[in-house]
Write a protein that holds these residues in place. Structure first.
Motif, PDB file in Angstrom:
ATOM      1  N   ASP A 127     -15.277 -29.660  16.297  1.00 15.46           N
ATOM      2  CA  ASP A 127     -15.982 -28.777  15.358  1.00 15.46           C
ATOM      3  C   ASP A 127     -15.049 -27.815  14.644  1.00 15.46           C
ATOM      4  OD1 ASP A 127     -15.884 -27.662  18.148  1.00 15.46           O
ATOM      5  OD2 ASP A 127     -16.585 -25.877  17.098  1.00 15.46           O
ATOM      6  N   LEU A 128     -13.847 -27.585  15.209  1.00 16.91           N
ATOM      7  CA  LEU A 128     -12.903 -26.669  14.586  1.00 16.91           C
ATOM      8  C   LEU A 128     -12.323 -27.227  13.293  1.00 16.91           C
ATOM      9  CD1 LEU A 128     -10.970 -25.460  17.770  1.00 16.91           C
ATOM     10  CD2 LEU A 128     -12.569 -24.114  16.392  1.00 16.91           C
ATOM     11  N   GLN A 129     -12.433 -28.525  13.128  1.00 17.97           N
ATOM     12  CA  GLN A 129     -11.904 -29.135  11.904  1.00 17.97           C
ATOM     13  C   GLN A 129     -12.593 -28.565  10.659  1.00 17.97           C
ATOM     14  OE1 GLN A 129     -12.273 -33.377  12.415  1.00 17.97           O
ATOM     15  NE2 GLN A 129     -11.025 -33.387  14.288  1.00 17.97           N
TER      16      GLN A 129
ATOM     17  N   SER B 154      -9.596 -26.337  24.225  1.00 21.08           N
ATOM     18  CA  SER B 154     -11.012 -26.479  24.573  1.00 21.08           C
ATOM     19  C   SER B 154     -11.404 -25.574  25.737  1.00 21.08           C
ATOM     20  CB  SER B 154     -11.337 -27.937  24.916  1.00 21.08           C
ATOM     21  OG  SER B 154     -10.565 -28.375  26.018  1.00 21.08           O
ATOM     22  N   GLY B 155     -10.436 -24.890  26.326  1.00 22.74           N
ATOM     23  CA  GLY B 155     -10.731 -23.972  27.421  1.00 22.74           C
ATOM     24  C   GLY B 155     -11.244 -22.641  26.911  1.00 22.74           C
TER      25      GLY B 155
ATOM     26  N   VAL C   4      -4.733 -28.303  20.400  1.00 20.31           N
ATOM     27  CA  VAL C   4      -4.420 -29.430  21.279  1.00 20.31           C
ATOM     28  C   VAL C   4      -5.299 -29.364  22.519  1.00 20.31           C
ATOM     29  CG1 VAL C   4      -2.631 -30.523  22.696  1.00 20.31           C
ATOM     30  CG2 VAL C   4      -2.039 -29.556  20.464  1.00 20.31           C
ATOM     31  N   SER C   5      -5.871 -30.508  22.878  1.00 16.29           N
ATOM     32  CA  SER C   5      -6.729 -30.575  24.063  1.00 16.29           C
ATOM     33  C   SER C   5      -6.620 -31.950  24.698  1.00 16.29           C
ATOM     34  CB  SER C   5      -8.190 -30.295  23.681  1.00 16.29           C
ATOM     35  OG  SER C   5      -9.057 -30.504  24.787  1.00 16.29           O
ATOM     36  N   ARG C   6      -6.816 -31.988  26.007  1.00 16.68           N
ATOM     37  CA  ARG C   6      -6.903 -33.294  26.672  1.00 16.68           C
ATOM     38  C   ARG C   6      -8.088 -34.075  26.152  1.00 16.68           C
ATOM     39  NH1 ARG C   6      -6.629 -31.373  32.886  1.00 16.68           N
ATOM     40  NH2 ARG C   6      -7.963 -29.767  31.959  1.00 16.68           N
TER      41      ARG C   6
END
Length: 298
Positions: A46-48, A15-16, A37-39
Motif C-alpha cells: 500500500d505504500l506504493q 512491515s514491522g 524493504v520487507s521479508r
C-alpha cells in the motif's frame, strides 16, 4: 526539511511496527526516493501509492539483499527480533555485508542501551558485535542505542492493575524508557539528516524506577498499586506457572535483571538534539493509554 541528505533512503523491516512508522515519517517529511524493504513485501504494498518503492529482502537470505539494497545511499538497519543469542548477529552480519557491497554511504542501526557481553540480556552482545561490524564497514553511521520501549508497560500494566500489585525483579533500578514512536522519530531523523560517525542514546527524558511506574499505574487506576520487588528466579517461576514458556520467561526477566544492575539507567538529551523534540515521559504515555491499561483482562 532543507537538510535532508541525498537518497535513496532504504528502510529495512518496513512491515514491522517501528519500520512502518519510520517510512510514514519519511513520506511526511518529503524525503525521496524511499525504498521499503520487507521479508513480505505484500505487507507494504500500500505504500506504493505514497511514492515508496517496495522490495523483498530477508537478512537470513543474503542473496535477497543485493537487489534489496541496490542503489541505496542511506540505509536503516532495524534489528531483528530473534531472541536466541547469536541468531540476530548472523542476520545483521549479512545486512552489513550487503550494505558494504551496495556502496551504502551511511548506515543507521537500532541498537540497545549499554550493549555488552556481560549484560543479563542474552542478545545484548549481538548488538555490541553488530556495532563493531558497522564501524568497520567503511561507511558513516549513526548508532541509535534505544532504551526499553515504554510500550512494553502496556503488556504487564493491565495485569498489575487487575492484581492490585506491580511485580518485577528490577530491585530499585531505573530505566530510561522511550516510546516506539519516539524511536521512529529518531530513526527517521537520523536517516534523513545525520552525517559522520556517531553513537546516540535514544531514551525518554527521565529514568524511572518500577516503584515510580507503580505510582503512575495507581494514578491511572485510582487505587494503590504497590511495587513488589521479587527475586529473579521467583518471577521466572511465576511466569512459567502462568503458562509462559520457560525460555520466554527468562528473556523477560533478564530485562529486569539488567535494570536492577543499572544497565538501562540511561536518560539523556540525544533524542531532543537529533529531532528537535524531547521524548514522551512514562507518565504522559501511560495516562494517554489509560483505556488500554484498564481494559478487562481475559
Amino acid at each position: 526539511m532543507s537538510n535532508i541528505q541525498n537518497g535513496p533512503l532504504v528502510v529495512t523491516g518496513a512491515s514491522g511496527q517501528l519500520g512502518r512508522q519510520v517510512v510514514e515519517l519519511l513520506v511526511e517529511a518529503g524525503a525521496s526516493p524511499i525504498v521499503a524493504v520487507s521479508r513480505n513485501p505484500e505487507k507494504v504494498a500500500d505504500l506504493q501509492a505514497k511514492g515508496v518503492e517496495t522490495r523483498q529482502g530477508d537478512f537470513n537470505d543474503p542473496a535477497s539483499l543485493e537487489a534489496a539494497f541496490a542503489g541505496g545511499k542511506r540505509l536503516l538497519i532495524i534489528s531483528t527480533d530473534d531472541l536466541e543469542p547469536g541468531k540476530r548477529l548472523v542476520a545483521h552480519s549479512n545486512a552489513v555485508a550487503a550494505a558494504k557491497a551496495a556502496g551504502v554511504n551511511h548506515i543507521v542501526y537500532t541498537s540497545l542501551t549499554n550493549p555488552a557481553s556481560d549484560s543479563p540480556i542474552g542478545f545484548s552482545s549481538d548488538h555490541e558485535e553488530t556495532e563493531k561490524l558497522i564501524a568497520a564497514s567503511g561507511a558513516d553511521y549513526t548508532i541509535l542505542r534505544n532504551n526499553l520501549y515504554t510500550d512494553l508497560l502496556l503488556m504487564g500494566g493491565p495485569q498489575s492493575i487487575a492484581m492490585g500489585s506491580h511485580y518485577a525483579a528490577a530491585a530499585e533500578g531505573k530505566t530510561g524508557y522511550v516510546t516506539r514512536a519516539d524511536c521512529a522519530r529518531a530513526a527517521a531523523a537520523a536517516l534523513m539528516t545525520s552525517t559522520g560517525k556517531q553513537t546516540l542514546d535514544i531514551t525518554g527524558p527521565q529514568a524511572v524506577s518500577q516503584a515510580e511506574v507503580a505510582a503512575i499505574l495507581s494514578e491511572v487506576a485510582g487505587k494503590d498499586i504497590p511495587y513488589i520487588a521479587l527475586p529473579a528466579e521467583d518471577l521466572v517461576q511465576a511466569m512459567i506457572g502462568n503458562g509462559l514458556p520457560e525460555f520466554m520467561a527468562r528473556v523477560f526477566v533478564s530485562f529486569d535483571e539488567a535494570i536492577a544492575q543499572g544497565y538501562l539507567d540511561v536518560a539523556g538529551d540525544d533524542l531532543n538534539t537529533l529531532t528537535g523534540q524531547p521524548g514522551q515521559t512514562v507518565r504522559d504515555f501511560l495516562l494517554a493509554n489509560r483505556g488500554a491499561l484498564l481494559a478487562p483482562q481475559s
